[in-house]
Design an enzyme around this catalytic site. Structure first.
Site, short mmCIF file in Angstrom:
data_model
loop_
_atom_site.label_atom_id
_atom_site.label_comp_id
_atom_site.label_asym_id
_atom_site.label_seq_id
_atom_site.Cartn_x
_atom_site.Cartn_y
_atom_site.Cartn_z
N GLY A 12 0.86 -1.29 0.05
CA GLY A 12 -0.21 -0.14 0.12
C GLY A 12 0.78 1.14 -0.23
CG ASP A 154 -1.35 -0.88 8.76
OD1 ASP A 154 -2.12 -0.05 8.59
OD2 ASP A 154 -1.34 -2.08 7.89
NE ARG A 189 -27.06 12.88 13.18
CZ ARG A 189 -27.43 13.52 12.00
NH1 ARG A 189 -26.29 14.32 11.53
NH2 ARG A 189 -28.47 13.50 11.50
CG MET A 196 -7.31 1.82 6.69
SD MET A 196 -6.30 2.32 5.25
CE MET A 196 -7.23 1.99 3.94
NE ARG A 198 -2.48 -5.47 6.02
CZ ARG A 198 -3.02 -5.61 4.87
NH1 ARG A 198 -4.29 -6.15 4.57
NH2 ARG A 198 -2.52 -4.99 3.80
CD GLU A 249 -8.26 -1.89 8.06
OE1 GLU A 249 -9.03 -1.55 7.36
OE2 GLU A 249 -7.00 -2.13 8.02
CG HIS A 300 -7.66 3.55 0.39
ND1 HIS A 300 -8.94 2.82 0.53
CD2 HIS A 300 -6.85 2.69 0.39
CE1 HIS A 300 -8.50 1.41 0.44
NE2 HIS A 300 -7.24 1.41 0.22
CD GLN A 302 -7.51 5.96 8.35
OE1 GLN A 302 -7.14 5.51 9.51
NE2 GLN A 302 -8.26 5.14 7.61
O1 F6P Z 1 -1.44 -2.00 5.29
C1 F6P Z 1 -1.77 -0.51 4.96
C2 F6P Z 1 -3.17 -0.71 4.74
O2 F6P Z 1 -3.52 0.76 4.71
C3 F6P Z 1 -4.14 -1.19 6.02
O3 F6P Z 1 -4.42 -0.31 6.73
C4 F6P Z 1 -5.47 -1.68 5.04
O4 F6P Z 1 -6.14 -2.71 5.92
C5 F6P Z 1 -4.94 -1.98 3.75
O5 F6P Z 1 -3.69 -1.48 3.78
C6 F6P Z 1 -5.68 -1.59 2.82
O6 F6P Z 1 -5.35 -2.30 1.45
P1 F6P Z 1 -5.66 -1.87 0.02
O7 F6P Z 1 -5.07 -0.41 -0.47
O8 F6P Z 1 -5.30 -2.82 -0.96
O9 F6P Z 1 -7.01 -1.60 0.10
#
Ligand code: F6P
Length: 379
Positions: A12, A154, A189, A196, A198, A249, A300, A302
């Site tokens: 990524g 991450d 609210r 993100m 992982r 996530e 994304h 982030q």
């Molecule tokens: O490892 C970086 C990351 O952004 C994770 O936080 C996320 O789960 C994953 O890559 C998303 O992957 P992709 O860009 O392939 O959707």
């Protein structure tokens, strides 16, 4: 003949990669000033991660400096003029992919070795997270001169205290939570923000702490939905008009596991696509509290945008360190950060080279919050 250094970005993308590339190129140029012509370095960028050296063919020669990739070309010369303004750009200017040269049943790594030999590379620098690091190590074992630079939003890579992209991603969480506060407060609210990261909670924890989130959920400590509801209720009952929950996530429901999109398949490295916890909590809290709840998946966002000042500096430092390692001939190493300083250590070789949050130290598993005891190790 100069000494050719191949460089690629795998996995990524993230902000900070271009900074590291720029400073590899610039440091190489500085070294070149003192080297005889036949010892000078030339930096070659490969297109789209490992797909670059896998697909490189002499039919499509290395493109000259200033020429961007096109058609079947998978390698281009990077010089100081080319990378001059890359440090202000997010993502990676040479492209990335999750291509795995060691994917089960494939011999693609042999293509990497072929390109390395055909291009007469002196060494290969790979910028990447856990997957790219383990691939690069395997190539080292196959006899290639390799080096790495750590990156992943991450923040979970072994062997380094910092990975490029993490700081920018934390800043995105803070900015977005700040934005959500005003609208959440206006409507009374509950906002659930999915971050993100992982299987590691570093990003959610740092983002949640910096943003002042009321509840932070990390994968390392499975959560009880009823406890989340209790905490949110207490916060709203305490006079606040709104509440912010940041959930990684990869957060797990106690006794149930991931709210993941496992059914959607896996990537080339076998990672399942995580996500869904924000939506799950939106529904759960709406039901449990009869409250007005909204969820936002930062996804994304982030990884996008320009690098933070720290990622610019860290990219620069890692790039310079990588070139120092090249000059010293210390291959099989990763430029890293240790005790807050730039260092170098062996490439984290294992396929499971991730470091999770030390929840016992850093997390309050009752209040679902970053821990409030940070100095407990000091004598
Ligand atoms: O490892 C970086 C990351 O952004 C994770 O936080 C996320 O789960 C994953 O890559 C998303 O992957 P992709 O860009 O392939 O959707």
């Amino acid at each position: 003949m100069s000494r050719r250094i191949g460089i690629l970005t795998g996995g990524g993308d993230c902000p900070g990669l271009n900074n590291a590339i720029k400073w590899v190129v610039k440091t190489a140029a500085r070294y070149n000033e003192k080297l005889p012509p036949d010892r000078r370095f030339e930096v070659i960028g490969f297109r789209d991660g490992w797909a670059g050296p896998i697909n490189y063919s002499s039919k499509y020669p290395v493109l000259p400096a200033g020429q961007d990739f096109f058609g079947g070309h998978h390698a281009r010369i990077l010089d100081e003029m080319v990378v001059r303004s890359w440090d202000r750009q997010g993502g990676t200017c040479i492209g990335s992919s999750r291509t795995n040269p060691f994917a089960k049943g494939s011999d693609l790594w042999m293509e990497v070795v072929r390109s390395y030999r055909e291009l007469d590379l002196y060494c290969l620098i790979a910028l990447g997270g856990d997957d790219t690091q383990s691939v690069t190590w395997k190539l080292h074992e196959k006899g290639l001169n390799v080096l790495t630079i750590p990156k992943t939003i991450d923040g979970d890579l072994a062997g380094t205290e910092y990975t490029l992209g993490f700081d920018t991603a934390v800043n995105v969480i803070v900015e977005e939570v700040d934005r959500l506060r005003s609208t959440a407060a206006s409507h009374g609210r509950i906002m659930v923000v999915e971050a993100m990261g992982r299987h590691a909670g570093h990003l959610a924890l740092a983002g949640g702490a910096a943003a002042g989130a009321d509840v932070v959920l990390i994968p390392e400590v499975p959560f009880k939905p009823e406890r989340v509801a209790e905490l949110v209720k207490a916060r709203m009952g305490g006079g606040a008009r709104y509440c912010v929950v940041v959930a990684a996530e990869g957060a797990l429901i106690e006794g149930k596991g991931h709210v993941s999109k496992e059914a959607d398949g896996k990537d080339e490295f076998g990672h399942v696509l995580l996500g869904g916890v924000g939506r799950y909590l939106e529904e759960y809290l709406t039901q449990a509290l009869g409250a007005d709840v909204r969820s936002v998946i930062l996804s994304h966002l982030q990884r996008g945008g320009v690098p933070s000042s720290w990622d610019r500096r860290a990219g620069r430092l890692f790039g310079i360190a990588a070139m120092d390692l090249v000059v010293e001939g210390r291959f099989g190493m990763m430029a890293s950060m240790k005790d807050g300083r730039i260092a170098a250590g062996p490439i984290p070789a294992a396929e499971k080279n991730m470091v999770l949050v030390d929840a016992a130290r850093a997390y309050d598993a009752d209040r679902y919050q970053p821990a409030l005891t940070v100095l407990r190790d000091l004598k």
